[in-house]
Write an enzyme that holds these catalytic residues in place. Structure first.
Site, PDB file in Angstrom:
ATOM      1  N   ARG A 184       0.878  -1.179   0.000  1.00  0.00           N
ATOM      2  CA  ARG A 184       0.000   0.000   0.000  1.00  0.00           C
ATOM      3  C   ARG A 184       0.910   1.221   0.000  1.00  0.00           C
ATOM      4  O   ARG A 184       1.594   1.490   0.993  1.00  0.00           O
ATOM      5  CB  ARG A 184      -0.923  -0.009   1.227  1.00  0.00           C
ATOM      6  CG  ARG A 184      -1.612   1.314   1.444  1.00  0.00           C
ATOM      7  CD  ARG A 184      -2.744   1.263   2.443  1.00  0.00           C
ATOM      8  NE  ARG A 184      -3.902   0.587   1.902  1.00  0.00           N
ATOM      9  CZ  ARG A 184      -5.130   0.672   2.419  1.00  0.00           C
ATOM     10  NH1 ARG A 184      -5.354   1.418   3.479  1.00  0.00           N
ATOM     11  NH2 ARG A 184      -6.124   0.019   1.867  1.00  0.00           N
ATOM     12  N   CYS A 221     -16.469   1.550   0.327  1.00  0.00           N
ATOM     13  CA  CYS A 221     -15.289   0.717   0.582  1.00  0.00           C
ATOM     14  C   CYS A 221     -14.834   0.797   2.041  1.00  0.00           C
ATOM     15  O   CYS A 221     -14.140  -0.090   2.517  1.00  0.00           O
ATOM     16  CB  CYS A 221     -14.151   1.150  -0.340  1.00  0.00           C
ATOM     17  SG  CYS A 221     -13.791   2.918  -0.246  1.00  0.00           S
ATOM     18  N   ARG A 234     -13.426  -8.736   1.297  1.00  0.00           N
ATOM     19  CA  ARG A 234     -11.999  -8.477   1.083  1.00  0.00           C
ATOM     20  C   ARG A 234     -11.197  -9.736   1.415  1.00  0.00           C
ATOM     21  O   ARG A 234     -10.292 -10.124   0.678  1.00  0.00           O
ATOM     22  CB  ARG A 234     -11.523  -7.302   1.966  1.00  0.00           C
ATOM     23  CG  ARG A 234     -12.074  -5.936   1.586  1.00  0.00           C
ATOM     24  CD  ARG A 234     -11.538  -5.477   0.246  1.00  0.00           C
ATOM     25  NE  ARG A 234     -10.092  -5.470   0.213  1.00  0.00           N
ATOM     26  CZ  ARG A 234      -9.309  -4.474   0.653  1.00  0.00           C
ATOM     27  NH1 ARG A 234      -9.867  -3.377   1.118  1.00  0.00           N
ATOM     28  NH2 ARG A 234      -7.993  -4.541   0.576  1.00  0.00           N
TER      29      ARG A 234
HETATM   30  N1   CP Z   1     -11.248  -0.303   2.088  1.00  0.00           N
HETATM   31  C1   CP Z   1      -9.983  -0.355   2.561  1.00  0.00           C
HETATM   32  O1   CP Z   1      -9.007  -0.572   1.847  1.00  0.00           O
HETATM   33  O2   CP Z   1      -9.904  -0.150   3.898  1.00  0.00           O
HETATM   34  P1   CP Z   1      -8.576   0.040   4.772  1.00  0.00           P
HETATM   35  O3   CP Z   1      -8.000   1.403   4.400  1.00  0.00           O
HETATM   36  O4   CP Z   1      -9.026  -0.029   6.184  1.00  0.00           O
HETATM   37  O5   CP Z   1      -7.602  -1.037   4.410  1.00  0.00           O
HETATM   38  N1  NVA Z   2     -10.060   6.845  -1.460  1.00  0.00           N
HETATM   39  C1  NVA Z   2      -9.719   6.342  -0.155  1.00  0.00           C
HETATM   40  C2  NVA Z   2      -9.927   4.874  -0.105  1.00  0.00           C
HETATM   41  C3  NVA Z   2      -9.637   4.211   1.208  1.00  0.00           C
HETATM   42  C4  NVA Z   2      -9.791   2.719   1.177  1.00  0.00           C
HETATM   43  C5  NVA Z   2      -8.307   6.720   0.205  1.00  0.00           C
HETATM   44  O1  NVA Z   2      -7.442   6.641  -0.673  1.00  0.00           O
HETATM   45  O2  NVA Z   2      -8.053   7.102   1.343  1.00  0.00           O
END
Ligand code: CP
Ligand code: NVA
Length: 299
Positions: free
Chosen positions: A98, A251, A279
């Protein structure tokens, strides 16, 4: 094989991953298909769902996951991505990352010799889309569903655009002006024969929709833009009249009082907890599918 975005998979592969995921959800994991295997999880941003579902998933599959936060590895202290990718690949079987910059996950995938899975960048969130596709099909029994996206045209939206283009989902995307999807994503969707309808009018977008999908207005890393974004997204918050009897997706995490109200999120039309649960199943399906793909190549 990597999952930097949904369209790294062919349509056939996407359906195979979703089948694996659905099977995993229905019957659970009987053996330990990923015994002795390790997933490294690189996190430059916070996470609840992604971190816990991947870590739990690896436990369920008989393997192990290592959480690597910004301060845990040399990557956060100047070691280049390409060096991190090559060193890690000598230890682990999968890397999930991430990161802020999408190009960083692309580079990680280029230099890693094990599968790299994008756990969200500023531009894409393919694992979310896998879970959302699973959720939509379980909710409606088909992908032949009209979905209206109301919100920012960034990561979650852009991967959904590609996922919709690869299935029968008919997607309308409503964003404020200046927050539309990238032209590159539009072109990739067109190449998949699935150009979404785009508008700056949320009320028009939800007409005829079975599902309304929204996301936070201020994404991770955009905290400095908060005041401007709250002004720009005025009118894009879901209301009871927009929702009507439509299914609501998010989400998560949700910001009640901004893109969604507490009543809508807690209401009967919201399927957000199914999305969150899926998920786990979607990613377990993906990991097992990637492992099987690797075995096939060796044989
Ligand atoms: N939807 C999602 O990716 O949630 P998190 O940021 O908690 O991982
Ligand atoms: N658009 C949001 C999604 C989180 C899962 C972000 O990038 O923070």
């Amino acid at each position: 094989m990597n999952l930097v975005d949904v369209d790294d998979l062919t349509q056939t592969q996407l359906h195979a991953v979703l089948e694996r995921a659905a099977e995993n959800k229905a019957v659970g994991t009987e053996s330990a298909p990923l015994a002795d295997q390790t997933l490294a999880m690189i996190f430059e941003k916070p996470s609840t769902r992604t971190r816990i579902s991947f870590e739990t998933g690896m436990t369920q599959l008989g393997g192990h996951a290592i959480f690597l936060g910004p301060d845990d590895i040399q990557l956060g202290h100047g070691e280049p991505i390409k060096d991190t990718a090559r060193a890690m690949s000598r230890y682990v079987d999968f890397i999930m990352a991430r990161m802020f910059d999408h190009a960083d996950v692309v580079e990680l995938a280029e230099f890693a010799t094990v599968p790299v899975i994008n756990g969200l960048t500023d531009d894409a969130h393919p694992c979310q889309t896998l879970a959302d596709l699973l959720t939509i099909r379980q909710q409606f029994g088909t992908f032949d569903v009209d979905v209206a996206w109301v919100g920012d045209g960034n990561n979650v939206c852009q991967s959904l655009v590609l996922g919709a283009a690869m299935t029968d989902i008919d997607l309308t995307v409503a964003t404020p002006e200046g927050y539309e999807i990238d032209d590159g994503v539009r072109k990739r969707a067109a190449g998949l024969d699935g150009t979404p309808t785009e508008t700056n009018d949320p009320e028009a977008a939800v007409e005829g929709a079975d599902v309304i999908y929204t996301d936070v207005w201020v994404s991770m890393g955009e905290e400095q833009k908060r005041a401007q974004k709250l002004r720009d997204f005025d009118g894009f918050g879901l209301t009871e009249s927009m929702v009507g009897d439509r299914t609501v997706m998010h989400c998560l995490p949700a910001h009640r009082g901004e893109e969604i109200t507490d009543d809508i999120l807690e209401g009967d039309n919201a399927i957000v907890w199914d999305q969150a649960e899926n998920r786990l199943h979607a990613q377990n399906g993906l990991l097992v599918w990637l492992d099987e793909l690797d075995d096939e190549r060796i044989v």
